[in-house]
Design an enzyme around this catalytic site. Structure first.
Site, PDB file in Angstrom:
ATOM      1  N   CYS A  50     -78.903  70.440  10.539  1.00 25.10           N
ATOM      2  CA  CYS A  50     -78.094  71.246  11.464  1.00 25.10           C
ATOM      3  C   CYS A  50     -78.568  71.083  12.903  1.00 25.10           C
ATOM      4  CB  CYS A  50     -78.133  72.711  11.053  1.00 25.10           C
ATOM      5  SG  CYS A  50     -79.798  73.425  11.021  1.00 25.10           S
ATOM      6  N   HIS A  99     -92.352  59.528  17.658  1.00 22.79           N
ATOM      7  CA  HIS A  99     -91.275  60.508  17.488  1.00 22.79           C
ATOM      8  C   HIS A  99     -91.129  60.889  16.017  1.00 22.79           C
ATOM      9  CE1 HIS A  99     -87.486  62.606  18.175  1.00 22.79           C
ATOM     10  NE2 HIS A  99     -86.991  61.929  17.137  1.00 22.79           N
TER      11      HIS A  99
END
Length: 502
Positions: A50, A99
C-alpha cells in the site's frame, strides 16, 4: 550487468498516483513476464504494497533497463510518462543495494523499524524465484537482505519502542502491571482504533475482553473476535468493576465515564489498580479521575508523547542498523568480486590441465609399453602436482577479488598467466579437434583402430581431453598388437623392464 531499482512510495507520490501502480498477487506472473520479455532485464523482483511499488532488476545496462521498466509502468498504469516520471526514484549499483537493505530493515517505512515490509519483500522474491525470474545475483542479494533485517532486530533495539497508539497503550499497560496475563480489557465503543488496541493487549496476555457499545449488535461483533462478552451501555458500571484495563473511543458528546463513576467503582474493586486509555477526541473520560488513588489515566496526547520519545530512541538505533547495512554491502560486493574471479580460476585450471594432458600424451607416445595402471598412476601424480602449483595463485586471486581495485588486480592476474585471450570453448570443440581421426600407423586398417571408441571413456576418466584420449587409445592399440607378436617374457616387463630395476 547493472543492479537497479525503480519505484515510488509514500514519500515520492500521493495515494492517487500510487494506487495506479499497485499490483495484486494475481498480476505478478504476467507483470514479470512482460518485464523479462524486453530482453534488457535478466533478473526481476517486484515489491508492491500500500505504501510502495518497486521493481528491482539486473539489467544488461542502465539505459536499456530504465527504458524497459518505464515502458512497463506506463502500460500498467495507463498514466503518461511525463506525469509519473517526476514521482519515481531510481538507484543503481551500491545505491540500489543500500535501498533494498534499508527497506527490508524497516528504515524506509512510514513506521520506522516496522517488520511487515520484510515479509512483503521476501514474498516478492520467493515468487520471482519460483517462476525463474531470479538468478545468482538476486538469489544472493535478497537472501542477504533478509539477513540484514534479522540482524537489525536481533542486534539493535530498532523494534522495541512503541511508535503507534495501540502499541504505546500496550507499553504503558506493561508499566502499570508487571504482566498482562489474565487481565480483563474493557472496550468502550466499537471503533477501529479501540479494536486495534484491544487486539494488541489481547495478544500480550490480556485474555478476557468485554465490549460495551450503544448498539449491542456491534458490541457483539467485536467481542466475538476475541471470544469476549458484549454488553450495552446500561451495563457500563458493572463492566468497570470487572476490568483491569479500559480502552475508550466512542465519539460521544461529554464524558462517558466521570470521576464519580470511578470513585464508586474503586470502592467495589477494593482499590485494585485501574488503567484507562482515552483515545477519543473529544475525550470520553473525565480527566479529574486521575486524582483517584490507583487510577491511571492516559489520553491521546500522553500516548503521542510516548510515541515521540520512542521515535527518537528508534532513530538512534537506526544509526546502528546503517552500520549493519554497510557491513552486508561490503560482504555482497566481495561475493560479487569472487564471482568475477571464477572465470579466471576456471581458465587457469583448464590451462593447467591441458598442459598436464599434453604431458600425458607425450609420455604415452614416447613410452608405448605403459599399462592402464601405469597411466593411472602417472596421471594421478601429475594431477596432484598441477593442483599444488595452482593452489597458491587461486588463493591469491580470490583475495585480490575482494580488494577495492579488484578489476585491475584481476586483469593483471590474467595477463601474468596468459588467460586474457583464452577461448571458453569446451575441449574437443575447436576446429583442429573437429578433424577426422588420423589413420593408424604401420599400415593398419581403420578396422583395427575400432577399440579406440571403447578405450576413450577410461582415459577421459583420468583427466585427459577427448583429442588426447583418442591418441592415447590408438597408441595402446598399437602396443597391444606389438605385444601379441613379442615373446611372453617381454610382455610382462612393463616399466621396470624398460627403465631398469635400480
Amino acid at each position: 550487468m547493472y543492479i537497479m531499482v525503480v519505484g515510488l512510495n509514500y514519500r515520492s507520490a500521493p495515494v492517487e498516483i500510487r494506487e495506479r501502480f499497485a499490483l495484486q498477487e494475481s498480476q505478478l506472473d504476467g507483470a514479470l513476464s512482460k518485464l523479462r520479455a524486453s530482453g534488457d532485464l535478466h533478473e526481476v523482483v517486484l515489491v508492491s504494497t500500500c505504501n510502495r511499488t518497486e521493481i528491482y532488476a539486473v539489467a544488461e545496462e542502465r539505459a536499456g533497463g530504465e527504458e524497459a521498466i518505464h515502458g512497463f509502468l506506463a502500460e500498467l498504469s495507463g498514466v503518461p510518462r511525463a506525469k509519473f516520471l517526476p514521482h519515481l526514484y531510481q538507484y543503481g549499483e551500491n545505491a540500489a543495494i543500500r535501498h533494498l537493505f534499508r527497506v527490508t530493515a524497516g528504515l524506509d517505512s512510514m513506521v520506522l523499524g516496522e517488520t511487515q515490509i520484510l515479509g512483503q519483500v521476501r514474498s516478492g522474491f520467493l515468487f520471482s524465484q519460483e517462476i525463474g525470474a531470479t538468478g545468482p545475483v538476486f538469489n544472493n542479494l535478497f537472501k542477504r537482505s533478509v539477513t540484514v533485517a534479522k540482524r537489525a532486530h536481533n542486534e539493535t533495539k530498532i523494534g522495541e519502542n512503541a511508535v503507534s497508539v495501540s502499541y504505546a497503550a500496550v507499553e504503558l499497560a506493561k508499566k502499570i502491571f508487571e504482566s498482562l496475563d489474565h487481565k480483563t480489557v474493557l472496550v468502550i465503543g466499537a471503533g477501529k482504533m479501540s479494536e486495534l488496541t484491544a487486539k494488541h493487549l489481547n495478544a500480550n496476555g490480556a485474555t478476557r475482553v468485554i465490549v460495551v457499545n450503544r448498539t449491542y449488535q456491534r458490541a457483539k461483533e467485536l467481542a466475538d473476535k476475541f471470544n469476549g462478552k458484549a454488553l450495552d451501555m446500561n451495563s457500563l458500571d458493572l463492566a468497570l468493576k470487572e476490568a483491569d484495563i479500559v480502552v475508550s473511543s466512542t465519539g460521544a458528546e461529554g464524558y462517558v465515564v466521570t470521576k464519580a463513576h470511578v470513585q464508586a467503582t474503586m470502592k467495589a474493586r477494593r482499590h485494585r489498580p485501574l488503567f484507562l486509555i482515552d483515545i477519543a477526541v473529544p475525550r470520553d473520560l473525565d480527566p479529574e479521575m486521575c486524582k483517584v488513588d490507583n487510577v491511571f489515566l492516559y489520553d491521546i496526547d500522553d500516548l503521542e508523547g510516548v510515541i515521540a520519545v520512542n521515535m527518537k530512541e528508534r532513530a538512534k538505533e537506526a544509526e546502528k542498523v546503517e552500520g549493519i547495512i554497510a557491513e552486508e554491502m561490503i560482504a555482497f560486493r566481495q561475493w560479487q568480486n569472487e564471482q568475477n574471479a571464477k572465470p579466471l580460476i576456471m581458465k587457469l585450471r583448464e590451462s593447467a590441465m591441458a598442459n598436464q594432458a599434453q604431458l600425458m600424451q607425450n609420455l604415452v607416445n614416447k613410452v608405448p609399453g605403459l599399462t592402464d595402471k601405469d597411466i593411472h598412476t602417472v596421471n594421478k601424480l601429475t594431477t596432484a602436482l598441477i593442483n599444488q602449483m595452482i593452489h597458491g595463485p587461486i588463493t591469491q586471486v580470490k583475495e585480490m577479488a575482494a580488494e577495492k581495485e579488484a578489476d585491475m588486480y584481476l586483469e593483471v592476474f590474467a595477463r601474468i598467466f596468459g588467460l586474457e585471450n583464452t577461448v571458453d570453448e569446451p575441449a574437443g570443440k575447436k576446429d583442429s579437434d573437429k578433424q577426422s581421426p588420423q589413420k593408424p600407423a604401420n599400415g593398419q586398417s581403420a578396422g583395427t583402430a575400432q577399440p579406440v571408441k571403447e578405450a576413450t571413456p577410461m582415459v577421459q576418466a583420468i583427466g585427459l581431453n577427448a583429442n588426447a584420449a583418442a591418441k592415447v587409445a590408438v597408441t595402446k592399440q598399437l602396443e597391444q598388437t606389438r605385444q601379441e607378436e613379442a615373446p611372453a617374457a617381454t610382455r610382462t616387463m612393463g616399466l621396470r623392464g624398460r627403465w631398469g630395476t635400480h
